[in-house]
Design a protein around this motif. Structure first.
Motif, PDB file in Angstrom:
ATOM      1  N   VAL A 151       3.317   0.553   3.137  1.00  0.00           N
ATOM      2  CA  VAL A 151       2.834  -0.418   4.117  1.00  0.00           C
ATOM      3  C   VAL A 151       2.569  -1.737   3.400  1.00  0.00           C
ATOM      4  O   VAL A 151       1.618  -1.848   2.633  1.00  0.00           O
ATOM      5  N   PRO A 152       3.413  -2.752   3.602  1.00  0.00           N
ATOM      6  CA  PRO A 152       3.181  -4.053   2.966  1.00  0.00           C
ATOM      7  C   PRO A 152       1.856  -4.654   3.420  1.00  0.00           C
ATOM      8  O   PRO A 152       1.436  -4.480   4.571  1.00  0.00           O
ATOM      9  N   LEU A 153       1.188  -5.355   2.516  1.00  0.00           N
ATOM     10  CA  LEU A 153      -0.047  -6.020   2.895  1.00  0.00           C
ATOM     11  C   LEU A 153       0.226  -7.044   3.990  1.00  0.00           C
ATOM     12  O   LEU A 153      -0.578  -7.234   4.900  1.00  0.00           O
ATOM     13  N   ASN A 154       1.355  -7.709   3.909  1.00  0.00           N
ATOM     14  CA  ASN A 154       1.754  -8.654   4.935  1.00  0.00           C
ATOM     15  C   ASN A 154       2.333  -7.880   6.117  1.00  0.00           C
ATOM     16  O   ASN A 154       3.410  -7.289   6.014  1.00  0.00           O
ATOM     17  N   ASP A 155       1.631  -7.870   7.247  1.00  0.00           N
ATOM     18  CA  ASP A 155       2.091  -7.042   8.359  1.00  0.00           C
ATOM     19  C   ASP A 155       3.288  -7.623   9.097  1.00  0.00           C
ATOM     20  O   ASP A 155       3.774  -7.040  10.068  1.00  0.00           O
ATOM     21  N   ALA A 156       3.795  -8.758   8.620  1.00  0.00           N
ATOM     22  CA  ALA A 156       5.053  -9.261   9.168  1.00  0.00           C
ATOM     23  C   ALA A 156       6.243  -8.488   8.602  1.00  0.00           C
ATOM     24  O   ALA A 156       7.360  -8.593   9.106  1.00  0.00           O
ATOM     25  N   THR A 157       5.998  -7.717   7.547  1.00  0.00           N
ATOM     26  CA  THR A 157       7.037  -6.895   6.928  1.00  0.00           C
ATOM     27  C   THR A 157       6.872  -5.458   7.412  1.00  0.00           C
ATOM     28  O   THR A 157       5.762  -4.932   7.433  1.00  0.00           O
ATOM     29  N   ARG A 158       7.965  -4.819   7.792  1.00  0.00           N
ATOM     30  CA  ARG A 158       7.872  -3.486   8.399  1.00  0.00           C
ATOM     31  C   ARG A 158       7.410  -2.435   7.408  1.00  0.00           C
ATOM     32  O   ARG A 158       7.674  -2.525   6.203  1.00  0.00           O
ATOM     33  N   HIS A 193      -5.304  13.309  13.577  1.00  0.00           N
ATOM     34  CA  HIS A 193      -3.928  13.752  13.360  1.00  0.00           C
ATOM     35  C   HIS A 193      -3.190  12.852  12.359  1.00  0.00           C
ATOM     36  O   HIS A 193      -2.166  13.240  11.812  1.00  0.00           O
ATOM     37  N   ALA A 194      -3.728  11.626  12.114  1.00  0.00           N
ATOM     38  CA  ALA A 194      -3.081  10.704  11.175  1.00  0.00           C
ATOM     39  C   ALA A 194      -3.711  10.743   9.785  1.00  0.00           C
ATOM     40  O   ALA A 194      -3.067  10.336   8.813  1.00  0.00           O
ATOM     41  N   ARG A 195      -4.949  11.231   9.691  1.00  0.00           N
ATOM     42  CA  ARG A 195      -5.629  11.297   8.390  1.00  0.00           C
ATOM     43  C   ARG A 195      -4.905  12.289   7.498  1.00  0.00           C
ATOM     44  O   ARG A 195      -4.498  13.367   7.918  1.00  0.00           O
ATOM     45  N   HIS A 196      -4.734  11.900   6.238  1.00  0.00           N
ATOM     46  CA  HIS A 196      -4.001  12.692   5.255  1.00  0.00           C
ATOM     47  C   HIS A 196      -2.540  12.875   5.647  1.00  0.00           C
ATOM     48  O   HIS A 196      -1.927  13.914   5.388  1.00  0.00           O
ATOM     49  N   THR A 197      -1.984  11.842   6.281  1.00  0.00           N
ATOM     50  CA  THR A 197      -0.534  11.704   6.389  1.00  0.00           C
ATOM     51  C   THR A 197      -0.172  10.415   5.665  1.00  0.00           C
ATOM     52  O   THR A 197      -0.998   9.495   5.565  1.00  0.00           O
ATOM     53  N   ALA A 198       1.030  10.347   5.145  1.00  0.00           N
ATOM     54  CA  ALA A 198       1.397   9.226   4.278  1.00  0.00           C
ATOM     55  C   ALA A 198       1.277   7.884   4.994  1.00  0.00           C
ATOM     56  O   ALA A 198       0.668   6.934   4.478  1.00  0.00           O
ATOM     57  N   LEU A 199       1.832   7.793   6.188  1.00  0.00           N
ATOM     58  CA  LEU A 199       1.806   6.519   6.893  1.00  0.00           C
ATOM     59  C   LEU A 199       0.425   6.232   7.474  1.00  0.00           C
ATOM     60  O   LEU A 199      -0.056   5.090   7.417  1.00  0.00           O
ATOM     61  N   GLY A 200      -0.238   7.241   8.016  1.00  0.00           N
ATOM     62  CA  GLY A 200      -1.562   7.048   8.595  1.00  0.00           C
ATOM     63  C   GLY A 200      -2.567   6.546   7.581  1.00  0.00           C
ATOM     64  O   GLY A 200      -3.317   5.587   7.830  1.00  0.00           O
ATOM     65  N   ASP A 201      -2.602   7.170   6.405  1.00  0.00           N
ATOM     66  CA  ASP A 201      -3.542   6.751   5.362  1.00  0.00           C
ATOM     67  C   ASP A 201      -3.177   5.379   4.800  1.00  0.00           C
ATOM     68  O   ASP A 201      -4.058   4.576   4.481  1.00  0.00           O
ATOM     69  N   ALA A 202      -1.887   5.104   4.663  1.00  0.00           N
ATOM     70  CA  ALA A 202      -1.476   3.807   4.132  1.00  0.00           C
ATOM     71  C   ALA A 202      -1.857   2.671   5.087  1.00  0.00           C
ATOM     72  O   ALA A 202      -2.308   1.602   4.655  1.00  0.00           O
ATOM     73  N   LEU A 203      -1.702   2.897   6.388  1.00  0.00           N
ATOM     74  CA  LEU A 203      -2.077   1.877   7.362  1.00  0.00           C
ATOM     75  C   LEU A 203      -3.582   1.629   7.338  1.00  0.00           C
ATOM     76  O   LEU A 203      -4.043   0.479   7.400  1.00  0.00           O
ATOM     77  N   ALA A 204      -4.372   2.695   7.239  1.00  0.00           N
ATOM     78  CA  ALA A 204      -5.822   2.535   7.172  1.00  0.00           C
ATOM     79  C   ALA A 204      -6.233   1.834   5.880  1.00  0.00           C
ATOM     80  O   ALA A 204      -7.143   0.984   5.875  1.00  0.00           O
ATOM     81  N   ILE A 248       0.858  -1.181   0.000  1.00  0.00           N
ATOM     82  CA  ILE A 248       0.000   0.000   0.000  1.00  0.00           C
ATOM     83  C   ILE A 248       0.893   1.229   0.000  1.00  0.00           C
ATOM     84  O   ILE A 248       1.852   1.327   0.782  1.00  0.00           O
ATOM     85  N   ILE A 249       0.589   2.149  -0.905  1.00  0.00           N
ATOM     86  CA  ILE A 249       1.385   3.371  -1.033  1.00  0.00           C
ATOM     87  C   ILE A 249       0.476   4.579  -0.864  1.00  0.00           C
ATOM     88  O   ILE A 249      -0.606   4.639  -1.458  1.00  0.00           O
ATOM     89  N   ASP A 250       0.897   5.506  -0.040  1.00  0.00           N
ATOM     90  CA  ASP A 250       0.186   6.777   0.080  1.00  0.00           C
ATOM     91  C   ASP A 250       1.214   7.893   0.055  1.00  0.00           C
ATOM     92  O   ASP A 250       2.272   7.793   0.686  1.00  0.00           O
ATOM     93  N   ILE A 251       0.893   8.929  -0.697  1.00  0.00           N
ATOM     94  CA  ILE A 251       1.838  10.032  -0.890  1.00  0.00           C
ATOM     95  C   ILE A 251       1.183  11.347  -0.513  1.00  0.00           C
ATOM     96  O   ILE A 251       0.039  11.609  -0.907  1.00  0.00           O
ATOM     97  N   GLU A 252       1.879  12.142   0.256  1.00  0.00           N
ATOM     98  CA  GLU A 252       1.447  13.511   0.542  1.00  0.00           C
ATOM     99  C   GLU A 252       2.250  14.463  -0.331  1.00  0.00           C
ATOM    100  O   GLU A 252       3.464  14.281  -0.511  1.00  0.00           O
ATOM    101  N   THR A 253       1.565  15.443  -0.876  1.00  0.00           N
ATOM    102  CA  THR A 253       2.171  16.325  -1.869  1.00  0.00           C
ATOM    103  C   THR A 253       1.847  17.792  -1.570  1.00  0.00           C
ATOM    104  O   THR A 253       1.057  18.100  -0.676  1.00  0.00           O
TER     105      THR A 253
END
Length: 214
Positions: free
Chosen positions: A36-43, A168-179, A15-20
């Motif tokens: 964020v890899p689909l497999n959550d065993a990968t960081r 605070h996580a919405r519309h951040t790269a990592l927050g959106d990718a995790l969701a 999963i890829i999310d980009i803030e621009t």
């Protein structure tokens, strides 16, 4: 057998999310890339990018304040950002080519190409030219009458499937990718392709399906 094959092939989905700084990849630039890899065993991974001469639209500039402090301390040049992304993928996926997945993924792919260009590359290593779009997956379910039209947007999909994203996580790269990762797992299940993590010993089988970038 179908479930096993699905499990096998989804291991290289990321999963890829980009803030621009805005919505136009010609005028605007990448500020952050969340992977964020689909497999959550990968960081998971996030890199902050300092473009040479950013041009802003009002929404992006206001949203930037959510991660501005971290960006100021961690942002690197496009060249360094590309190298960091490629290094992360090489380390975590051991030479596999990963397939990007996200909501309206064409937006993110266009900005990845812009970042690669600024980083002195035609494209990022180990990232497939093909991608999966969660909006398309949602639309298929909508056409089947299984979800309402209100669930076609990312906000609507998160609400419909009960995926909570802190403000605070919405519309951040990592927050959106995790969701979005949570959303993808729910969509795969609804589409009859449930995702189950593979044991590390199975990864050699996955690589056999990823010998070329496309």
């Amino acid at each position: 057998m179908v479930q096993n094959m699905t499990t096998l092939l989804t291991q290289s989905l990321v999963i890829i999310d980009i803030e621009t700084t805005g919505a136009n990849p010609i005028r605007n630039d990448v500020l952050a890339v969340g992977l964020v890899p689909l497999n959550d065993a990968t960081r998971s991974f996030v890199v902050y990018v300092r473009p040479p001469a950013p041009q802003w639209n009002p929404f992006a500039q206001a949203n930037f304040q959510k991660f501005a402090e971290t960006w100021e301390s961690q942002a690197v040049s496009p060249v360094a950002a590309c190298a960091a992304i490629e290094g992360y993928l090489a380390q975590e996926f051991h030479g596999e080519v990963v397939t990007p997945i996200g909501h309206n993924i064409g937006f993110d792919v266009a900005f990845l190409r812009k970042l690669a260009f600024l980083g002195g590359r035609d494209e990022l290593e180990a990232v497939s030219r093909r991608a999966l779009d969660t909006h398309t997956m949602l639309y298929l379910l909508f056409l089947q009458g299984r979800i309402p039209s209100s669930a076609l947007s990312s906000d609507g999909a998160f609400e419909h499937f009960g995926i909570a994203v802190a403000s605070h996580a919405r519309h951040t790269a990592l927050g959106d990718a995790l969701a979005t990762r949570e959303l993808v797992i729910k969509l795969l299940d609804m589409l009859g392709a449930p995702f189950l993590p593979l044991a590390p010993s199975s990864r050699v089988e996955v690589r056999a399906h990823s010998l070329t970038r496309d």
